[in-house]
Write a protein that holds these residues in place. Structure first.
Motif, mmCIF file in Angstrom:
data_model
loop_
_atom_site.group_PDB
_atom_site.id
_atom_site.type_symbol
_atom_site.label_atom_id
_atom_site.label_comp_id
_atom_site.label_asym_id
_atom_site.label_seq_id
_atom_site.Cartn_x
_atom_site.Cartn_y
_atom_site.Cartn_z
ATOM 1 N N CYS A 144 0.832 -1.216 0.000
ATOM 2 C CA CYS A 144 0.000 0.000 0.000
ATOM 3 C C CYS A 144 0.865 1.263 0.000
ATOM 4 C CB CYS A 144 -0.918 -0.001 1.216
ATOM 5 S SG CYS A 144 -1.855 1.520 1.370
ATOM 6 N N ILE A 145 0.563 2.193 -0.926
ATOM 7 C CA ILE A 145 1.317 3.456 -0.993
ATOM 8 C C ILE A 145 0.525 4.612 -0.365
ATOM 9 C CG2 ILE A 145 2.705 2.810 -3.017
ATOM 10 C CD1 ILE A 145 0.682 4.470 -4.720
ATOM 11 N N GLU A 146 -0.590 4.276 0.262
ATOM 12 C CA GLU A 146 -1.444 5.273 0.922
ATOM 13 C C GLU A 146 -1.835 6.418 -0.016
ATOM 14 O OE1 GLU A 146 -0.398 5.887 5.128
ATOM 15 O OE2 GLU A 146 -1.587 4.046 5.177
ATOM 16 N N CYS A 147 -2.301 6.023 -1.194
ATOM 17 C CA CYS A 147 -2.815 7.015 -2.133
ATOM 18 C C CYS A 147 -4.242 7.411 -1.768
ATOM 19 C CB CYS A 147 -2.782 6.460 -3.548
ATOM 20 S SG CYS A 147 -3.888 5.042 -3.778
ATOM 21 N N PHE A 148 -4.901 6.582 -0.976
ATOM 22 C CA PHE A 148 -6.277 6.792 -0.508
ATOM 23 C C PHE A 148 -7.318 6.785 -1.615
ATOM 24 C CE2 PHE A 148 -3.704 9.141 2.820
ATOM 25 C CZ PHE A 148 -3.587 8.022 3.617
ATOM 26 N N LEU A 149 -6.961 6.218 -2.766
ATOM 27 C CA LEU A 149 -7.950 6.100 -3.835
ATOM 28 C C LEU A 149 -9.067 5.149 -3.425
ATOM 29 C CD1 LEU A 149 -5.699 6.029 -7.029
ATOM 30 C CD2 LEU A 149 -7.302 7.836 -6.359
ATOM 31 N N CYS A 150 -8.699 4.098 -2.677
ATOM 32 C CA CYS A 150 -9.731 3.149 -2.220
ATOM 33 C C CYS A 150 -10.668 3.834 -1.231
ATOM 34 C CB CYS A 150 -9.091 1.906 -1.597
ATOM 35 S SG CYS A 150 -8.009 2.245 -0.194
ATOM 36 N N GLN A 151 -10.099 4.649 -0.354
ATOM 37 C CA GLN A 151 -10.910 5.367 0.637
ATOM 38 C C GLN A 151 -11.852 6.353 -0.070
ATOM 39 O OE1 GLN A 151 -9.995 3.428 3.456
ATOM 40 N NE2 GLN A 151 -9.828 5.301 4.632
ATOM 41 N N PRO A 170 -11.597 0.928 3.522
ATOM 42 C CA PRO A 170 -10.878 -0.296 3.135
ATOM 43 C C PRO A 170 -9.405 -0.317 3.510
ATOM 44 C CG PRO A 170 -11.594 0.976 1.212
ATOM 45 C CD PRO A 170 -12.285 1.563 2.391
ATOM 46 N N ARG A 171 -8.717 0.838 3.377
ATOM 47 C CA ARG A 171 -7.278 0.818 3.655
ATOM 48 C C ARG A 171 -7.010 0.425 5.120
ATOM 49 N NH1 ARG A 171 -3.327 -0.114 5.342
ATOM 50 N NH2 ARG A 171 -1.260 0.762 5.060
ATOM 51 N N PHE A 172 -7.828 0.931 6.032
ATOM 52 C CA PHE A 172 -7.524 0.680 7.440
ATOM 53 C C PHE A 172 -8.172 -0.606 7.956
ATOM 54 C CE2 PHE A 172 -6.731 5.081 6.492
ATOM 55 C CZ PHE A 172 -5.356 5.053 6.725
ATOM 56 N N LEU A 173 -9.253 -1.028 7.308
ATOM 57 C CA LEU A 173 -9.778 -2.358 7.639
ATOM 58 C C LEU A 173 -8.774 -3.413 7.173
ATOM 59 C CD1 LEU A 173 -13.513 -1.721 6.809
ATOM 60 C CD2 LEU A 173 -12.621 -2.429 9.041
ATOM 61 N N MET A 174 -8.106 -3.135 6.073
ATOM 62 C CA MET A 174 -7.052 -4.039 5.585
ATOM 63 C C MET A 174 -5.906 -4.107 6.603
ATOM 64 S SD MET A 174 -5.101 -3.664 1.938
ATOM 65 C CE MET A 174 -3.902 -2.380 2.297
ATOM 66 N N ARG A 175 -5.593 -2.981 7.222
ATOM 67 C CA ARG A 175 -4.542 -2.949 8.252
ATOM 68 C C ARG A 175 -4.968 -3.790 9.463
ATOM 69 N NH1 ARG A 175 0.261 -3.269 10.088
ATOM 70 N NH2 ARG A 175 0.765 -2.018 11.904
ATOM 71 N N VAL A 217 -9.823 0.163 -7.950
ATOM 72 C CA VAL A 217 -9.032 1.380 -8.187
ATOM 73 C C VAL A 217 -7.631 1.323 -7.597
ATOM 74 C CG1 VAL A 217 -11.075 2.850 -8.366
ATOM 75 C CG2 VAL A 217 -9.944 2.585 -6.145
ATOM 76 N N CYS A 218 -7.302 0.251 -6.878
ATOM 77 C CA CYS A 218 -6.003 0.219 -6.190
ATOM 78 C C CYS A 218 -4.850 0.144 -7.204
ATOM 79 C CB CYS A 218 -5.934 -0.989 -5.247
ATOM 80 S SG CYS A 218 -4.316 -1.094 -4.439
ATOM 81 N N PRO A 219 -3.982 1.155 -7.235
ATOM 82 C CA PRO A 219 -2.893 1.134 -8.220
ATOM 83 C C PRO A 219 -1.850 0.061 -7.935
ATOM 84 C CG PRO A 219 -2.653 3.022 -6.747
ATOM 85 C CD PRO A 219 -3.941 2.361 -6.391
ATOM 86 N N GLU A 220 -1.839 -0.466 -6.728
ATOM 87 C CA GLU A 220 -0.896 -1.540 -6.385
ATOM 88 C C GLU A 220 -1.519 -2.918 -6.623
ATOM 89 O OE1 GLU A 220 2.390 -1.678 -5.333
ATOM 90 O OE2 GLU A 220 2.422 0.400 -6.009
ATOM 91 N N HIS A 221 -2.725 -2.926 -7.133
ATOM 92 C CA HIS A 221 -3.449 -4.179 -7.437
ATOM 93 C C HIS A 221 -3.560 -5.098 -6.221
ATOM 94 C CE1 HIS A 221 -3.291 -2.787 -11.506
ATOM 95 N NE2 HIS A 221 -1.964 -2.717 -11.438
ATOM 96 N N ILE A 222 -3.735 -4.494 -5.060
ATOM 97 C CA ILE A 222 -3.927 -5.293 -3.844
ATOM 98 C C ILE A 222 -5.367 -5.808 -3.860
ATOM 99 C CG2 ILE A 222 -3.909 -5.253 -1.312
ATOM 100 C CD1 ILE A 222 -2.038 -2.786 -1.522
ATOM 101 N N LYS A 223 -5.533 -7.071 -3.595
ATOM 102 C CA LYS A 223 -6.896 -7.632 -3.588
ATOM 103 C C LYS A 223 -7.509 -7.336 -2.211
ATOM 104 C CE LYS A 223 -6.647 -11.072 -7.196
ATOM 105 N NZ LYS A 223 -5.248 -11.155 -7.617
ATOM 106 N N ILE A 224 -7.841 -6.073 -2.010
ATOM 107 C CA ILE A 224 -8.303 -5.601 -0.699
ATOM 108 C C ILE A 224 -9.516 -6.404 -0.231
ATOM 109 C CG2 ILE A 224 -9.042 -3.570 0.627
ATOM 110 C CD1 ILE A 224 -7.927 -1.836 -1.718
ATOM 111 N N THR A 225 -10.488 -6.547 -1.106
ATOM 112 C CA THR A 225 -11.736 -7.205 -0.707
ATOM 113 C C THR A 225 -11.544 -8.712 -0.518
ATOM 114 O OG1 THR A 225 -12.710 -5.643 -2.273
ATOM 115 C CG2 THR A 225 -14.224 -7.148 -1.162
HETATM 116 FE FE1 SF4 Z 1 -3.305 1.508 -0.459
HETATM 117 FE FE2 SF4 Z 1 -4.371 0.535 -2.696
HETATM 118 FE FE3 SF4 Z 1 -5.880 1.881 -0.966
HETATM 119 FE FE4 SF4 Z 1 -4.027 3.176 -2.415
HETATM 120 S S1 SF4 Z 1 -5.859 2.122 -3.179
HETATM 121 S S2 SF4 Z 1 -4.468 3.399 -0.206
HETATM 122 S S3 SF4 Z 1 -2.433 1.600 -2.512
HETATM 123 S S4 SF4 Z 1 -4.862 -0.077 -0.592
#
Ligand code: SF4
Ligand code: F3S
Ligand code: FES
Length: 254
Positions: A144-151, A170-175, A217-225
């Motif tokens: 995660c680069i903390e772009c906050f696009l998911c948020q 999503p970013r912090f639930l992932m944490r 939308v995650c630019p790092e392609h993290i499968k957050i969900t």
């Molecule tokens: Fe991190 Fe992806 Fe969310 Fe950006 S979109 S904050 S990279 S988890």
């Protein structure tokens, strides 16, 4: 090869604003951030934009391009249609400071609410041992680069400002999911903190109805969900039927 492209850029501040039209030169291989920099160098020297790395790694240049949340430095102009105006707007979920710059402090507040990793009391630094499989599980989330696009994209807060109080996003639930999966986290033993219960009660996991827009939308392609939120939801359900947890909770509430 160069061409002229029409842009519609949102200009304004917390009191309001509007779209301003620009006609800008685009050169082969350029990304949206290049064009924004050209705009600053020519027609709009006071255009506010946040960026740092121009390499998709600092997470600063998040915006909405043709209505889609993206990193400006990772969006190639060649992927956008040349025959229509390209719109650039600030992230919608966060208050505008000026032009394309938003106040993302909501995210830092939510970050502070996630209680930190608690190391086991009997282990000294350097003695921690983890199975490779456990390392790999959380490594994905660490991209995660903390772009906050998911948020910015999650409808729970995008369309409902009032949910910001109860929902960490999503970013912090992932944490929280990452910490809950961590085999050495001793938060429960030492501080009585059950991460699953906290996810539900303190971070609003129940608000997530797994639309997966965050993942898209995650630019790092993290499968957050799929890899963080759904497994966390499953473990929260397990908790409801865990007799030890139920007994501990009853004892606490007495
Ligand atoms: Fe991190 Fe992806 Fe969310 Fe950006 S979109 S904050 S990279 S988890
Ligand atoms: Fe929101 Fe992602 Fe859940 S977009 S609803 S946090 S799956
Ligand atoms: Fe760093 Fe775009 S400028 S991610």
């Amino acid at each position: 090869m160069s061409y002229q492209q029409k842009f519609s850029v949102w200009r304004g501040d917390s009191d309001g604003g509007d779209f301003v039209e620009y006609d800008v030169e685009v050169n082969e291989g350029e990304v949206v951030l290049d064009v924004v920099h050209r705009l600053q160098a020519t027609e709009a020297p006071d255009l506010a934009v946040r960026w740092n790395c121009k390499a998709g790694k600092c997470g600063s240049c998040s915006a909405e391009i043709n209505g889609r949340p993206r990193l400006m430095c990772m969006t190639r102009m060649s992927t956008l249609p040349q025959d229509t105006t390209v719109s650039i707007t600030p992230m919608r979920t966060f208050p505008v400071i000026r032009d394309l710059v938003t106040d993302v402090s909501f995210n830092y507040e939510k970050a502070r609410e996630v209680r930190a990793f608690v190391p086991p009391a009997d282990l000294a630094p350097g003695e921690y041992r983890m199975q490779q499989v456990d390392v790999e599980r959380s490594q994905e989330f660490r991209k995660c680069i903390e772009c906050f696009l998911c948020q910015n994209t999650c409808h729970v807060v995008r369309d409902h400002e009032e949910n910001k109080l109860a929902f960490s996003g999503p970013r912090f639930l992932m944490r929280v999911a990452e910490l809950d999966m961590h085999p050495l986290d001793a938060a429960e033993d030492q501080e009585g903190l059950n991460r699953k219960a906290a996810a539900q009660d303190e971070h609003g996991l129940g608000y997530c109805n797994i639309t997966k827009c965050c993942t898209e939308v995650c630019p790092e392609h993290i499968k957050i969900t799929d890899n963080a939120l759904i497994p966390l939801k499953e473990r929260v359900v397990d908790l409801k039927f865990d007799p030890m947890f139920i007994r501990r909770r009853k004892r606490k509430s007495k």
